[in-house]
Design an enzyme around this catalytic site. Structure first.
Site, PDB file in Angstrom:
ATOM      1  N   ASP A  92       4.906  20.492   6.682  1.00 63.81           N
ATOM      2  CA  ASP A  92       5.854  21.596   6.546  1.00 63.81           C
ATOM      3  C   ASP A  92       7.113  21.197   5.788  1.00 63.81           C
ATOM      4  OD1 ASP A  92       6.322  19.993   8.837  1.00 63.81           O
ATOM      5  OD2 ASP A  92       7.638  21.512   9.691  1.00 63.81           O
ATOM      6  N   LEU A  93       7.568  19.951   5.936  1.00 63.01           N
ATOM      7  CA  LEU A  93       8.777  19.526   5.221  1.00 63.01           C
ATOM      8  C   LEU A  93       8.526  19.422   3.727  1.00 63.01           C
ATOM      9  CD1 LEU A  93      10.256  16.837   7.646  1.00 63.01           C
ATOM     10  CD2 LEU A  93      10.881  19.241   7.428  1.00 63.01           C
ATOM     11  N   CYS A 103      -5.302   8.517   9.542  1.00 66.59           N
ATOM     12  CA  CYS A 103      -5.451   7.886  10.857  1.00 66.59           C
ATOM     13  C   CYS A 103      -5.217   8.878  11.998  1.00 66.59           C
ATOM     14  CB  CYS A 103      -4.463   6.727  11.001  1.00 66.59           C
ATOM     15  SG  CYS A 103      -4.967   5.230  10.150  1.00 66.59           S
ATOM     16  N   ARG A 153      -4.367  10.638   3.863  1.00 69.01           N
ATOM     17  CA  ARG A 153      -3.191  11.493   3.848  1.00 69.01           C
ATOM     18  C   ARG A 153      -2.453  11.440   2.515  1.00 69.01           C
ATOM     19  NH1 ARG A 153      -0.174  14.375   7.047  1.00 69.01           N
ATOM     20  NH2 ARG A 153       2.050  14.563   6.657  1.00 69.01           N
ATOM     21  N   LYS A 163       0.831  -1.211   0.000  1.00 73.64           N
ATOM     22  CA  LYS A 163       0.000   0.000   0.000  1.00 73.64           C
ATOM     23  C   LYS A 163       0.862   1.257   0.000  1.00 73.64           C
ATOM     24  CE  LYS A 163      -1.899   1.782   3.817  1.00 73.64           C
ATOM     25  NZ  LYS A 163      -1.927   3.253   3.944  1.00 73.64           N
ATOM     26  N   ASN A 164       1.875   1.274   0.844  1.00 75.97           N
ATOM     27  CA  ASN A 164       2.688   2.481   1.005  1.00 75.97           C
ATOM     28  C   ASN A 164       3.642   2.714  -0.163  1.00 75.97           C
ATOM     29  OD1 ASN A 164       1.468   3.078   3.441  1.00 75.97           O
ATOM     30  ND2 ASN A 164       3.040   2.056   4.667  1.00 75.97           N
ATOM     31  N   ARG A 208       0.871  14.972  11.722  1.00 78.26           N
ATOM     32  CA  ARG A 208       1.839  14.648  10.682  1.00 78.26           C
ATOM     33  C   ARG A 208       1.909  15.857   9.753  1.00 78.26           C
ATOM     34  NH1 ARG A 208       0.535   8.551   8.757  1.00 78.26           N
ATOM     35  NH2 ARG A 208      -1.638   9.222   8.680  1.00 78.26           N
ATOM     36  N   PRO A 209       2.609  16.914  10.189  1.00 80.01           N
ATOM     37  CA  PRO A 209       2.596  18.162   9.442  1.00 80.01           C
ATOM     38  C   PRO A 209       3.246  18.016   8.071  1.00 80.01           C
ATOM     39  CG  PRO A 209       4.255  18.236  11.176  1.00 80.01           C
ATOM     40  CD  PRO A 209       3.457  16.989  11.395  1.00 80.01           C
ATOM     41  N   VAL A 243       8.185   8.146  16.640  1.00 78.94           N
ATOM     42  CA  VAL A 243       7.754   8.739  15.371  1.00 78.94           C
ATOM     43  C   VAL A 243       6.460   9.532  15.530  1.00 78.94           C
ATOM     44  CG1 VAL A 243       7.164   8.280  12.960  1.00 78.94           C
ATOM     45  CG2 VAL A 243       8.922   6.888  14.114  1.00 78.94           C
ATOM     46  N   ASP A 267       4.794   1.455  11.964  1.00 77.65           N
ATOM     47  CA  ASP A 267       3.578   0.773  11.512  1.00 77.65           C
ATOM     48  C   ASP A 267       3.444  -0.642  12.062  1.00 77.65           C
ATOM     49  OD1 ASP A 267       2.577   2.887  10.124  1.00 77.65           O
ATOM     50  OD2 ASP A 267       3.019   2.128   8.130  1.00 77.65           O
ATOM     51  N   ARG A 292      -8.614  -0.487   5.084  1.00 73.28           N
ATOM     52  CA  ARG A 292      -7.859   0.538   4.358  1.00 73.28           C
ATOM     53  C   ARG A 292      -6.493   0.019   3.938  1.00 73.28           C
ATOM     54  NH1 ARG A 292      -6.175   4.563   7.673  1.00 73.28           N
ATOM     55  NH2 ARG A 292      -5.098   5.326   5.826  1.00 73.28           N
TER      56      ARG A 292
END
Length: 419
Positions: A124-125, A116, A92, A22-23, A121-122, A326, A304, A396
């Site tokens: 900004d990066l 989730c 996301r 998935k990822n 989980r900003p 994390v 995860d 999901r």
């Protein structure tokens, strides 16, 4: 509303196929925005997240067919530079559209991402990287907008090795002008799979190790074919399922190199993982010893898998400890596991688990994707019946989860009615 009904049924035995990751597939599908030619993506698991992303991509002009785990996708024309809030709110990965859309069309407007409830989980990066490449960023009314006539390569240092930011910047830089060097980049196997796919499209990406990725921009990318890597989190989940039940299983299409941290922890616990041709053999030695984990970016123990391995800790002899570095809100499974008789104490980012002789069935709810999988794993080793609600979270990220477990001998059924 659907439920999983699970009864403890002894050791798991047999073989099961591991699906495409998935990822890995989500950023690869987004990367198809970078060309006007058709891409063919194979080993695409039939997951809710995949279907939602395909709907989003279709909404901005993608021509898509999806049959037998093969996606054929083409962006001959991008009809919109803006993603609808309702479509993007629940996942996301929709934010990964920004990099390739910005690079190809010069502008993008993306809602701030959902997903989730595991912590902030900003983005900004991601935005820092786009700005360094020359984009102008504006954020208001729940949207992020970016504009750039032509992105230009530059030096990008990430304050944290964010997987999503690495992927987004890497995609954007692929058709930028000049060279980009990303330092402190994420190095997860899914990053490598994306780089392989982009290079097949004609990109010039070199993974230099030690968190360095060099992308030399090219003018145009082409369509290609690619088979998605196997899902290492699904692999780790079934490894834990074998351990918690004292089982003996073969995971076909799994790659041991992708799950070495999990393999090492299982060895401490009393479960052996061996590389075999086209897969992994996982078998229990009959003992379950306490062990500790600390989540870290790859090649450390993956966040995860943390919840899933906590389920194994609950019935392992002695005191185990989890340190989550994390995400700040990733112990949502602990309260549900305690309903099943687990002895867990959490404080901040640390959880202490005292192994108990047995877990017992209970009514619980999946609070998020991986926590939900953890409850299924715990239920496999529990006495009596466990009813797990909110399983849409589990679906999901896991394809035919109950069916695969049944193939290994688990007593698990999906029901639309509460028991």
């Amino acid at each position: 509303m659907s439920f999983f009904i699970v009864k403890g049924s002894g050791p798991l035995k047999g073989e099961v196929d591991i699906s495409g990751a998935k990822n890995a597939v989500l950023p690869i599908l987004c990367a198809c925005l970078l060309t006007d030619e058709e891409c063919v993506i194979k080993s695409v698991p039939p997951l809710m997240d995949v279907c939602m992303l395909l709907d989003i991509l279709k909404s901005i002009g993608a021509e898509v067919s999806y049959e037998n785990e093969v996606v054929k996708i083409r962006f001959l024309n991008i009809t919109k530079n803006e993603i609808d809030t309702n479509l993007a709110a629940s996942m996301r990965a929709s934010f990964l559209i920004m990099g390739p859309m910005l690079a190809r069309t010069g502008k993008a407007k993306i809602p701030l991402p959902g997903g989730c409830r595991i912590g902030t989980r900003p983005v900004d990066l991601h935005l820092k990287g786009f700005e360094i490449l020359g984009a102008k960023i504006n954020q208001e009314f729940g949207y992020v907008s970016a504009q750039a006539e032509q992105l230009k390569g530059d030096y990008v240092y990430l304050d944290f090795p964010s997987v999503g930011a690495t992927e987004n910047i890497m995609m954007a830089a692929s058709i930028s002008e000049g060279a980009t060097l990303i330092e402190n980049a994420a190095e997860e196997p899914e990053i490598h799979d994306l780089a392989v796919f982009l290079n097949k499209m004609g990109a010039n990406i070199k993974m230099k190790g030690s968190g360095k990725i060099k992308i030399t921009g090219v003018k145009k990318l082409k369509g290609t074919e690619h088979t998605v890597m196997p899902d290492r989190i699904e692999t780790g989940t079934f490894m834990a399922a074998a351990a918690v039940t004292g089982g003996d299983i073969i995971l076909k299409n799994a790659v041991l190199d992708h799950v070495q941290p999990a393999s090492a922890k299982l060895a401490e616990n009393g479960t052996i993982t061996e590389k075999i041709r086209n897969g992994i053999h996982v078998y229990s030695t009959g003992e379950k010893k306490a062990f500790n984990i600390k989540t870290m970016p790859f090649p450390g123990f993956p966040t995860d898998m943390q919840a899933i391995f906590m389920s194994l800790m609950t019935i392992s002899k002695g005191t185990s400890m989890v340190t989550e570095t994390v995400f700040e809100n990733r112990f949502l499974q602990a309260a549900e596991l305690k309903r099943m008789g687990a002895d867990i104490k959490t404080e901040g980012r640390t959880a202490v688990i005292e192994g108990v002789d047995k877990l017992t069935g209970a009514r619980v709810n999946a609070p998020d994707l991986r926590a939900g999988a953890a409850l299924v794993i715990a239920a496999l080793a529990s006495e009596g019946m466990t009813e797990i609600g909110e399983i849409q979270h589990i679906e999901r990220g896991y394809s035919n989860f109950d069916e695969k477990l049944r193939k290994l001998g688990a007593d698990i059924e999906k029901s639309d009615e509460e028991i």
